[in-house]
Write an enzyme that holds these catalytic residues in place. Structure first.
Site, PDB file in Angstrom:
ATOM      1  N   ASN A   8      -5.572 -16.560  -2.721  1.00 29.24           N
ATOM      2  CA  ASN A   8      -4.869 -16.036  -3.577  1.00 29.24           C
ATOM      3  C   ASN A   8      -3.668 -17.079  -3.671  1.00 29.24           C
ATOM      4  O   ASN A   8      -2.908 -17.095  -2.872  1.00 29.24           O
ATOM      5  CB  ASN A   8      -4.515 -14.505  -3.362  1.00 29.24           C
ATOM      6  CG  ASN A   8      -3.656 -13.886  -4.380  1.00 29.24           C
ATOM      7  OD1 ASN A   8      -2.645 -14.576  -5.024  1.00 29.24           O
ATOM      8  ND2 ASN A   8      -3.701 -12.444  -4.518  1.00 29.24           N
ATOM      9  N   LYS A  11      -0.164 -15.210  -3.262  1.00 32.32           N
ATOM     10  CA  LYS A  11       0.315 -15.003  -1.788  1.00 32.32           C
ATOM     11  C   LYS A  11       0.716 -16.216  -1.123  1.00 32.32           C
ATOM     12  O   LYS A  11       1.686 -16.198  -0.344  1.00 32.32           O
ATOM     13  CB  LYS A  11      -0.817 -14.179  -1.026  1.00 32.32           C
ATOM     14  CG  LYS A  11      -1.214 -12.917  -1.564  1.00 32.32           C
ATOM     15  CD  LYS A  11      -2.486 -12.670  -0.329  1.00 32.32           C
ATOM     16  CE  LYS A  11      -2.879 -11.186  -0.564  1.00 32.32           C
ATOM     17  NZ  LYS A  11      -3.923 -10.895   0.117  1.00 32.32           N
ATOM     18  N   ASP A  74      -3.575  -8.705   4.476  1.00 26.00           N
ATOM     19  CA  ASP A  74      -4.076  -7.662   3.383  1.00 26.00           C
ATOM     20  C   ASP A  74      -3.277  -6.916   2.871  1.00 26.00           C
ATOM     21  O   ASP A  74      -2.293  -6.388   3.940  1.00 26.00           O
ATOM     22  CB  ASP A  74      -5.326  -6.956   4.293  1.00 26.00           C
ATOM     23  CG  ASP A  74      -6.253  -6.313   3.351  1.00 26.00           C
ATOM     24  OD1 ASP A  74      -7.050  -7.017   2.469  1.00 26.00           O
ATOM     25  OD2 ASP A  74      -6.421  -5.081   3.139  1.00 26.00           O
ATOM     26  N   SER A  75      -3.256  -6.890   1.588  1.00 26.56           N
ATOM     27  CA  SER A  75      -1.905  -6.121   1.054  1.00 26.56           C
ATOM     28  C   SER A  75      -2.809  -5.299  -0.118  1.00 26.56           C
ATOM     29  O   SER A  75      -3.744  -5.469  -0.616  1.00 26.56           O
ATOM     30  CB  SER A  75      -1.095  -7.123   0.817  1.00 26.56           C
ATOM     31  OG  SER A  75      -1.713  -8.176   0.014  1.00 26.56           O
ATOM     32  N   TYR A 159      -0.025  -6.315  -9.220  1.00 28.89           N
ATOM     33  CA  TYR A 159       0.627  -5.296  -9.827  1.00 28.89           C
ATOM     34  C   TYR A 159       2.457  -5.502 -10.025  1.00 28.89           C
ATOM     35  O   TYR A 159       2.892  -4.345 -10.372  1.00 28.89           O
ATOM     36  CB  TYR A 159       0.356  -4.096  -8.948  1.00 28.89           C
ATOM     37  CG  TYR A 159      -1.109  -3.799  -8.657  1.00 28.89           C
ATOM     38  CD1 TYR A 159      -1.852  -3.075  -9.713  1.00 28.89           C
ATOM     39  CD2 TYR A 159      -1.802  -4.331  -7.758  1.00 28.89           C
ATOM     40  CE1 TYR A 159      -3.243  -2.712  -9.709  1.00 28.89           C
ATOM     41  CE2 TYR A 159      -3.265  -4.020  -7.491  1.00 28.89           C
ATOM     42  CZ  TYR A 159      -3.889  -3.520  -8.484  1.00 28.89           C
ATOM     43  OH  TYR A 159      -5.270  -3.303  -8.476  1.00 28.89           O
TER      44      TYR A 159
HETATM   45  P1  IMP Z   1      -6.311  -8.590  -0.769  1.00 34.34           P
HETATM   46  O1  IMP Z   1      -5.179  -8.515   0.161  1.00 34.34           O
HETATM   47  O2  IMP Z   1      -6.750  -9.843  -0.705  1.00 34.34           O
HETATM   48  O3  IMP Z   1      -7.510  -7.794  -0.550  1.00 34.34           O
HETATM   49  O4  IMP Z   1      -5.793  -8.380  -2.388  1.00 34.34           O
HETATM   50  C1  IMP Z   1      -4.627  -7.506  -2.394  1.00 34.34           C
HETATM   51  C2  IMP Z   1      -4.587  -7.349  -3.874  1.00 34.34           C
HETATM   52  O5  IMP Z   1      -3.331  -6.461  -4.092  1.00 34.34           O
HETATM   53  C3  IMP Z   1      -4.005  -8.508  -4.738  1.00 34.34           C
HETATM   54  O6  IMP Z   1      -5.194  -8.906  -5.329  1.00 34.34           O
HETATM   55  C4  IMP Z   1      -3.260  -7.919  -5.765  1.00 34.34           C
HETATM   56  O7  IMP Z   1      -3.871  -7.111  -6.691  1.00 34.34           O
HETATM   57  C5  IMP Z   1      -2.484  -6.420  -4.758  1.00 34.34           C
HETATM   58  N1  IMP Z   1      -1.381  -7.082  -4.127  1.00 34.34           N
HETATM   59  C6  IMP Z   1      -0.987  -7.523  -3.131  1.00 34.34           C
HETATM   60  N2  IMP Z   1       0.400  -7.990  -2.912  1.00 34.34           N
HETATM   61  C7  IMP Z   1       0.810  -7.917  -4.078  1.00 34.34           C
HETATM   62  C8  IMP Z   1       2.130  -8.164  -4.378  1.00 34.34           C
HETATM   63  O8  IMP Z   1       3.009  -8.657  -3.949  1.00 34.34           O
HETATM   64  N3  IMP Z   1       2.535  -8.059  -5.972  1.00 34.34           N
HETATM   65  C9  IMP Z   1       1.293  -7.269  -6.678  1.00 34.34           C
HETATM   66  N4  IMP Z   1       0.322  -7.076  -6.207  1.00 34.34           N
HETATM   67  C10 IMP Z   1      -0.213  -7.397  -5.324  1.00 34.34           C
END
Ligand code: IMP
Length: 200
Positions: A8, A11, A74-75, A159
């Site tokens: 990503n 990130k 992971d977020s 988001y």
């Molecule tokens: P993962 O951690 O790769 O499973 O995906 C986390 C998902 O959460 C991201 O693709 C975003 O859709 C959302 N997300 C995580 N952090 C943020 C942020 O700082 N701003 C907006 N969306 C976020």
């Protein structure tokens, strides 16, 4: 050598900036011309960040990076009025390939007409670090806010356009990268992790 396990770019940008301001260089798998997408089979942010960090560390060892210290985050966004959704499924919400504009419009619509007290939400970021020894360490950051009445702002990712930060009276996507890093769930978790890394 610190390697951040993510595909990503949003990130990666945020983490590199925070690491850079602490005098530490962070590389991504992309910087090493490698790619890996571990399956996120856990039920919590903690489990998934650990899966990503540990699998990526093993993958890097197989590619000869024996001293890589691997970090993974992971977020996601948890919305109280939606029983905590999208939560750990934030990246898959309404389908993995659904554009964020569509996801954000869905959420705005879902909360349509609700007063501020029923629009509460929070971002979560859990970061796991995996050392070459196999030792792992996890930290968590959270940021509380409200789901905005309308999407606003061009910065950030995911988001951010629909997350209203009451203390700044702005949606997250209206903040500069520096402003976001100062308060965000990811900024908090990374700074906590850097403290621990420097203490080692
Ligand atoms: P993962 O951690 O790769 O499973 O995906 C986390 C998902 O959460 C991201 O693709 C975003 O859709 C959302 N997300 C995580 N952090 C943020 C942020 O700082 N701003 C907006 N969306 C976020």
């Amino acid at each position: 050598m610190y390697v951040f396990a993510t595909n990503n770019p949003g990130k990666a940008r945020e983490l590199k900036e925070i690491f850079g301001s602490a005098g530490l260089e962070l590389q991504t798998l992309h910087d090493l011309n490698l790619s890996l997408s571990p399956e996120e089979t856990g039920n919590t942010f903690e489990e998934n960040s650990k899966i990503k960090a540990v699998e990526t560390a093993e993958f890097l060892r197989l590619h000869g990076y024996l001293d890589a210290i691997v970090l993974a985050d992971d977020s996601g966004l948890a919305i109280d009025a939606m029983d905590g959704r999208p939560g750990v499924d934030s990246a898959l919400f309404l389908g993995a390939d659904t554009p964020h504009g569509q996801r954000n419009a869905f959420i705005i619509n879902e909360l349509h007409g609700k007063p501020p007290g029923e629009r509460t939400a929070y971002f979560v970021c859990v970061i796991t670090c995996c050392w070459p020894s196999g030792e792992v360490l996890t930290v968590r950051g959270e940021l509380e806010g409200l789901i905005a009445q309308a999407a606003k702002g061009e910065n950030g990712f995911g988001y951010d356009p629909i997350f209203y930060v009451p203390t700044l009276d702005k949606n997250m996507a209206e903040l500069s990268q520096e402003e976001k890093n100062k308060i965000s769930h990811r900024g908090q978790a990374v700074r906590e992790m850097i403290k621990k890394l420097k203490g080692k």
